[in-house]
Design a protein around this motif. Sequence first.
Motif, PDB file in Angstrom:
ATOM      1  N   SER B 188       0.796  -1.220   0.000  1.00  0.00           N
ATOM      2  CA  SER B 188       0.000   0.000   0.000  1.00  0.00           C
ATOM      3  C   SER B 188       0.834   1.278   0.000  1.00  0.00           C
ATOM      4  CB  SER B 188      -0.897  -0.001   1.242  1.00  0.00           C
ATOM      5  OG  SER B 188      -0.086   0.018   2.388  1.00  0.00           O
ATOM      6  N   TRP B 189       2.097   1.189  -0.191  1.00  0.00           N
ATOM      7  CA  TRP B 189       2.919   2.403  -0.088  1.00  0.00           C
ATOM      8  C   TRP B 189       3.652   2.688  -1.387  1.00  0.00           C
ATOM      9  CZ3 TRP B 189       7.796   0.588  -0.889  1.00  0.00           C
ATOM     10  CH2 TRP B 189       8.067  -0.732  -0.511  1.00  0.00           C
ATOM     11  N   ASN B 190       4.179   3.892  -1.474  1.00  0.00           N
ATOM     12  CA  ASN B 190       5.031   4.292  -2.586  1.00  0.00           C
ATOM     13  C   ASN B 190       6.477   4.281  -2.103  1.00  0.00           C
ATOM     14  OD1 ASN B 190       3.144   4.776  -4.584  1.00  0.00           O
ATOM     15  ND2 ASN B 190       2.717   6.843  -3.820  1.00  0.00           N
ATOM     16  N   GLY B 191       7.195   3.285  -2.529  1.00  0.00           N
ATOM     17  CA  GLY B 191       8.577   3.158  -2.050  1.00  0.00           C
ATOM     18  C   GLY B 191       9.513   4.112  -2.780  1.00  0.00           C
ATOM     19  N   ILE B 192      10.314   4.802  -2.009  1.00  0.00           N
ATOM     20  CA  ILE B 192      11.340   5.683  -2.583  1.00  0.00           C
ATOM     21  C   ILE B 192      12.686   5.183  -2.064  1.00  0.00           C
ATOM     22  CG2 ILE B 192      12.207   8.048  -2.762  1.00  0.00           C
ATOM     23  CD1 ILE B 192       9.269   8.809  -1.833  1.00  0.00           C
ATOM     24  N   GLY B 193      13.414   4.521  -2.948  1.00  0.00           N
ATOM     25  CA  GLY B 193      14.729   4.026  -2.547  1.00  0.00           C
ATOM     26  C   GLY B 193      15.715   5.180  -2.455  1.00  0.00           C
ATOM     27  N   ILE B 194      16.390   5.258  -1.348  1.00  0.00           N
ATOM     28  CA  ILE B 194      17.379   6.335  -1.155  1.00  0.00           C
ATOM     29  C   ILE B 194      18.759   5.688  -1.046  1.00  0.00           C
ATOM     30  CG2 ILE B 194      18.172   8.129   0.428  1.00  0.00           C
ATOM     31  CD1 ILE B 194      15.203   8.549   1.149  1.00  0.00           C
ATOM     32  N   VAL B 195      19.567   5.939  -2.038  1.00  0.00           N
ATOM     33  CA  VAL B 195      20.897   5.314  -2.075  1.00  0.00           C
ATOM     34  C   VAL B 195      21.827   6.160  -1.216  1.00  0.00           C
ATOM     35  CG1 VAL B 195      22.778   4.523  -3.517  1.00  0.00           C
ATOM     36  CG2 VAL B 195      20.447   4.474  -4.396  1.00  0.00           C
ATOM     37  N   LEU B 196      22.082   5.651  -0.055  1.00  0.00           N
ATOM     38  CA  LEU B 196      22.732   6.466   0.973  1.00  0.00           C
ATOM     39  C   LEU B 196      24.201   6.738   0.673  1.00  0.00           C
ATOM     40  CD1 LEU B 196      21.634   7.634   3.532  1.00  0.00           C
ATOM     41  CD2 LEU B 196      22.484   5.647   4.759  1.00  0.00           C
ATOM     42  N   GLY B 197      24.914   5.724   0.287  1.00  0.00           N
ATOM     43  CA  GLY B 197      26.366   5.906   0.166  1.00  0.00           C
ATOM     44  C   GLY B 197      26.828   5.813  -1.271  1.00  0.00           C
ATOM     45  N   ALA B 198      28.139   5.788  -1.394  1.00  0.00           N
ATOM     46  CA  ALA B 198      28.759   5.618  -2.713  1.00  0.00           C
ATOM     47  C   ALA B 198      30.162   5.084  -2.473  1.00  0.00           C
ATOM     48  CB  ALA B 198      28.811   6.939  -3.454  1.00  0.00           C
ATOM     49  N   GLY B 199      30.611   4.252  -3.390  1.00  0.00           N
ATOM     50  CA  GLY B 199      31.955   3.691  -3.250  1.00  0.00           C
ATOM     51  C   GLY B 199      32.999   4.796  -3.203  1.00  0.00           C
ATOM     52  N   ASP B 200      32.823   5.803  -4.036  1.00  0.00           N
ATOM     53  CA  ASP B 200      33.762   6.921  -4.032  1.00  0.00           C
ATOM     54  C   ASP B 200      33.269   7.989  -3.065  1.00  0.00           C
ATOM     55  OD1 ASP B 200      35.177   5.622  -5.986  1.00  0.00           O
ATOM     56  OD2 ASP B 200      34.071   6.603  -7.612  1.00  0.00           O
ATOM     57  N   ARG B 201      34.158   8.375  -2.193  1.00  0.00           N
ATOM     58  CA  ARG B 201      33.782   9.340  -1.158  1.00  0.00           C
ATOM     59  C   ARG B 201      33.217  10.632  -1.762  1.00  0.00           C
ATOM     60  NH1 ARG B 201      35.034  10.150   4.165  1.00  0.00           N
ATOM     61  NH2 ARG B 201      36.115   8.157   4.246  1.00  0.00           N
ATOM     62  N   ASP B 202      33.800  11.049  -2.904  1.00  0.00           N
ATOM     63  CA  ASP B 202      33.373  12.335  -3.460  1.00  0.00           C
ATOM     64  C   ASP B 202      32.011  12.248  -4.142  1.00  0.00           C
ATOM     65  OD1 ASP B 202      34.163  10.848  -5.569  1.00  0.00           O
ATOM     66  OD2 ASP B 202      35.453  12.356  -6.494  1.00  0.00           O
ATOM     67  N   ARG B 203      31.419  11.074  -4.151  1.00  0.00           N
ATOM     68  CA  ARG B 203      30.058  10.971  -4.712  1.00  0.00           C
ATOM     69  C   ARG B 203      29.009  10.809  -3.622  1.00  0.00           C
ATOM     70  NH1 ARG B 203      30.101   7.723 -10.464  1.00  0.00           N
ATOM     71  NH2 ARG B 203      32.044   8.595 -11.227  1.00  0.00           N
ATOM     72  N   ARG B 204      29.395  11.030  -2.385  1.00  0.00           N
ATOM     73  CA  ARG B 204      28.434  10.847  -1.304  1.00  0.00           C
ATOM     74  C   ARG B 204      27.657  12.136  -1.031  1.00  0.00           C
ATOM     75  NH1 ARG B 204      32.399   7.367   2.614  1.00  0.00           N
ATOM     76  NH2 ARG B 204      32.651   5.666   1.134  1.00  0.00           N
ATOM     77  N   VAL B 205      26.392  11.954  -0.795  1.00  0.00           N
ATOM     78  CA  VAL B 205      25.521  13.082  -0.445  1.00  0.00           C
ATOM     79  C   VAL B 205      25.555  13.213   1.079  1.00  0.00           C
ATOM     80  CG1 VAL B 205      23.133  13.896  -0.477  1.00  0.00           C
ATOM     81  CG2 VAL B 205      24.060  12.646  -2.451  1.00  0.00           C
ATOM     82  N   PRO B 206      25.655  14.437   1.600  1.00  0.00           N
ATOM     83  CA  PRO B 206      25.724  14.599   3.056  1.00  0.00           C
ATOM     84  C   PRO B 206      24.485  14.025   3.753  1.00  0.00           C
ATOM     85  CG  PRO B 206      26.271  16.655   1.950  1.00  0.00           C
ATOM     86  CD  PRO B 206      25.772  15.710   0.896  1.00  0.00           C
ATOM     87  N   LEU B 207      24.712  13.472   4.934  1.00  0.00           N
ATOM     88  CA  LEU B 207      23.598  12.892   5.698  1.00  0.00           C
ATOM     89  C   LEU B 207      22.517  13.937   5.985  1.00  0.00           C
ATOM     90  CD1 LEU B 207      24.837  10.461   8.471  1.00  0.00           C
ATOM     91  CD2 LEU B 207      23.761   9.956   6.282  1.00  0.00           C
ATOM     92  N   ALA B 208      22.944  15.168   6.267  1.00  0.00           N
ATOM     93  CA  ALA B 208      21.969  16.219   6.595  1.00  0.00           C
ATOM     94  C   ALA B 208      21.026  16.455   5.422  1.00  0.00           C
ATOM     95  CB  ALA B 208      22.706  17.507   6.945  1.00  0.00           C
ATOM     96  N   THR B 209      21.569  16.323   4.212  1.00  0.00           N
ATOM     97  CA  THR B 209      20.731  16.504   3.024  1.00  0.00           C
ATOM     98  C   THR B 209      19.720  15.378   2.923  1.00  0.00           C
ATOM     99  OG1 THR B 209      22.546  17.593   1.906  1.00  0.00           O
ATOM    100  CG2 THR B 209      20.780  16.739   0.512  1.00  0.00           C
ATOM    101  N   TRP B 210      20.180  14.160   3.189  1.00  0.00           N
ATOM    102  CA  TRP B 210      19.242  13.036   3.144  1.00  0.00           C
ATOM    103  C   TRP B 210      18.155  13.190   4.211  1.00  0.00           C
ATOM    104  CZ3 TRP B 210      18.865  11.248  -1.213  1.00  0.00           C
ATOM    105  CH2 TRP B 210      19.916  10.727  -1.973  1.00  0.00           C
ATOM    106  N   ARG B 211      18.573  13.654   5.371  1.00  0.00           N
ATOM    107  CA  ARG B 211      17.568  13.840   6.424  1.00  0.00           C
ATOM    108  C   ARG B 211      16.490  14.826   5.956  1.00  0.00           C
ATOM    109  NH1 ARG B 211      19.424  17.018  11.477  1.00  0.00           N
ATOM    110  NH2 ARG B 211      18.796  18.685  10.075  1.00  0.00           N
ATOM    111  N   GLN B 212      16.954  15.912   5.347  1.00  0.00           N
ATOM    112  CA  GLN B 212      16.018  16.930   4.846  1.00  0.00           C
ATOM    113  C   GLN B 212      15.088  16.329   3.787  1.00  0.00           C
ATOM    114  OE1 GLN B 212      18.327  20.091   3.161  1.00  0.00           O
ATOM    115  NE2 GLN B 212      16.565  21.464   2.922  1.00  0.00           N
ATOM    116  N   PHE B 213      15.678  15.515   2.908  1.00  0.00           N
ATOM    117  CA  PHE B 213      14.890  14.916   1.833  1.00  0.00           C
ATOM    118  C   PHE B 213      13.844  13.945   2.399  1.00  0.00           C
ATOM    119  CE2 PHE B 213      14.366  11.510  -1.413  1.00  0.00           C
ATOM    120  CZ  PHE B 213      13.710  12.276  -2.372  1.00  0.00           C
TER     121      PHE B 213
END
Lengths: 605, 419
Positions: B188-213
């Motif tokens: 019954s839900w709309n799943g939104i997969g959030i890819v938290l990390g990345a193998g390369d450090r410079d491709r990581r999105v800050p945690l604070a941004t994910w929290r906001q999202f």
Amino acid sequence: MNVFQENISILRSQDPALASHLLNTPGGLLSIYPAKSGLPTAVVNNRSIHSAYDPLREAEQWAAHHAKDCQAGEVLVVLGLGLWYHLEALFANVSQDSLIMVVVPNLQELVDGLAVRGLKGWGERVKWVWGDPESMAGQVAQQGQRVRLLTYEPALSLHADVYDAFRLQLRQQLAHRANGTLHVMVVGPIYGGSLPIGGYVVRALESLGHRVSWVDHSLHERGYQQLNTIRDDRLRMTVQQRFSDTLGVISLAHVAEDPPDVVLAMSQAPLSMAVLEQMRRKKVLTAMWFVENFRHLTYWQQMIGGYDFWFVMQQAACLDAFKQAGASHVSYLPLAADPSIHQRVNLTEHEEDELKADVSFLGAGYRNRREILPALLGHEWTFKLWGNEWDNCGTLAKVLQRNGARIDTPTSVKIFNGTTVNINLHSYTKSGFDPDGDSVNPRTFELASCGAFQVIDHRTLLPDLFDDTMMKVVRTPEEFVPAINTSLREPEQRRAMAEASKQQVMTSHTYVHRMETLLSAMGLASPDRIGAILQGERQAESLLARSRESPELIPLLNTFPKKSRVELVDMARAIRLKGPEAQLKREELLILMMDEYRQEKRDFL
Amino acid sequence: MSRSLLLQLARLGDLIQSLPAISSLHSSFPDRPLDLVCAAPLASMAQLFSDIQRVYPWDGERWHSLANMDGGAPEPFVVAAEQYVDDCAFPRYSVAYNLNNHPRSVLASHVLSDQVVGAGDLGPLHPSLPPWVAYLRQVAGDRGANRIHLADAFCGVCGVNPPSVVPTIRATHVDLPNDLACMVDEGSWNGIGIVLGAGDRDRRVPLATWRQFIEVCIDQLPHGLCVLIGGPGEREAALALEDQLPPSYLSRLLNCVGRTSLPQLAHVLNRCQWVVGSDTGPLHLGVACGARAIGWYFSRARVHETGPYGVGHYVWQFRPGVNSKTLGAFDLNGSAPPPGSWPVQETLQLIQGQDESAHPSEWELWKSHRDVWGMFYMNGEQLDSAVAQRKNIWEQLSAPSANRDSTVGFRSHLTGCSS
């Protein structure tokens, strides 16, 4: 026929002389009594040679532990005899291609065993090695195969001196037979006394035909010394440590670029435990030649586990201390001379004016020297004092040459040559002679190699290296002046002694000798790596002879000179040289594949 | 029966981007079974590829360990390598398609097949590159305005056209841990997969941004369930993120980070409607599993090379201080600074079906499209010249007479829309 007679009969078929000697040798060295399991066990001086409960089980564990490293075709030399439960178990655990040689240090011990334990079924197929240590070592060395030493410690200690002598002899004899070439990386210090020794070591290894990479950190001395201008002690030491750590990483980078078989570090080489650990992970064997007095410089205690092999210039107490601290392999390796540098030279007229003297001393101004050497002033002979660290040296100032400047090696050789009586007084930070003075300084060997006469203070290890026909030895400071007077009056004896000492160096005490011994010791302890290479097993002809499982490699191996060492990387290089159009066989592709993975360096630093 | 083999020894993202080539090969040669060699940790994932018959794991760690065994004499290494290959029980292949221009992959191709297509096709020591491999290398080096997607270029390397249908992965038969299964399989839900990390450090999105999202998603999407995705290395970050969120939000958050195998992750992603994240393997896996993607591309990530494959995906391309119409002119060589702001609200609006809203100044929005020459991204409604040039590039690189190693021909296409 009883057990003893049956055993003698077995031995006679293999070695009649041994059997004959045994018949005339009394037993009684071992006290034999039954173990709990009912089998005979042995005790000497209240020390058990085998388990008092179950000698068989104990022997099986010993054999299983050792057999896992043994490889087919090796000569397995067992040190430690007892009642040979361990030999029997070893025989059952190793390949039938392996030759087991048992060193018999004492026939009495063997006689005791022959009386209670049978040889049938295995004793015929092992080789019993007996005689003096030199001849026993010769019997092993002449097999011409890779040698692996296996020690049964409880029985070893019964005749430790014989086994030590055997090992020394074996090391030397194998060293002379070694024909393989290693890649040795010598890592030097930033500065200090071991720096020139590093240079001699490099030359010696090269003259033995090994490939040598010299990591010369003295290039960085100026930068390092510049840090002494930092006044804050803590800050200076921190920065110097960082500097040193960086040099360690540079050493590691050299290892990554061109992996050696052995990294040989000289004392004070800037290799940290982290760097050594990284080398160990990459399976590079490491050795340190610690050419320091272990009592005075104690940093070895922190580094002890970092090196696979330690070589020290002191014996007994030093070896014990290193073993107790956890050194897995520690060996005595005295200093030496390099006859291509430490040699007879003719001085020019100008040099004679400056350097020639009846009596000279060359060395740094340690306390005992400052106190003893003034006694050499005011005599009818000329006396010159050379070296640095002689500030505020009182009456010695008038004989101090070049204002106490550091003397380089070429000049020191000329001074030795230009001096009638060279004083060789070992350094000591207190008064008089060092009561624990054991090791012999490099100057002793260098003077001798130059054919220069020396009067030297007594050292406990000196008689093993030079006898009293080669140099005049004084046991107290007061003996210096009479010894000098006598020597100056007896030019023929002086020349004869100097010549004898020179010959002694040429025969036994060059850095070439030392490197032979060092590598041989490593080869014995690492038979399937260093030992195999030294034996020539990596040479093209040897690889060709052993290409059983991959005959496809033969054409490629045939492209190499027979005596050249061929490694995976060499074959890969040869394959790549075939050119872009080459159609490669499967084995060649797999060699390239392995080489690709072997060259991976990203996990190194 | 002759078999063919595809070698893809690179990471998860590249393996997923190889799916179109696999699909096209299967369509082009339906009677010839196609096997795959991939990095050992990805083999379980590759078992889900429906057009692959057998998957052979390439155990780089094992090779590394064999290559670093004691000694240096050649024979034991050859014996060990032979043993490894024999243990894998590879059949002999009539052709091997090699997608990686790396010596190990080239050598493996030649070990396993006499005929190699792709990198190393003229021989294991031949330096010459086939046209499509040279093109990819050129793109990687020049980072110009190419519009042929990596996945389509892989098709070119294999000598086939892009697939007519975008391939997908189904993994709903894979069992999940019970607690995850309860949430994931409840529909019954709309799943939104959030890819938290990345193998390369410079491709990581800050945690604070994910929290906001996550907060805006939960606040504004009544049936939204945020599914955190990542590997064991991101477990701590995921827990930290959970800690930062108000407790009332946690019932709308499913933390799968480090708790799933790759096939299980595919199962989870099969249930997601959207997947959001930077240019990473899990983002592309999400796309292959049927989710629509919204990529946040920054650092060295470029929409035209590795944007999510298929139709209807979005990419926010980070372009600091750049007018949105000139993406092709800029060389993203990795030296770009990290984003100072993130298109959080704008991404939510895309999920809500509003793609006409104003864009943040440092981000451009690109939307994916597809035609016979593969897929492409457009920034707006008008086709630009670079998109149109793909046909020429395909014809030029795929022609039997294509000039090997000459990048002159397609260099103009790479930079054609730069001005």
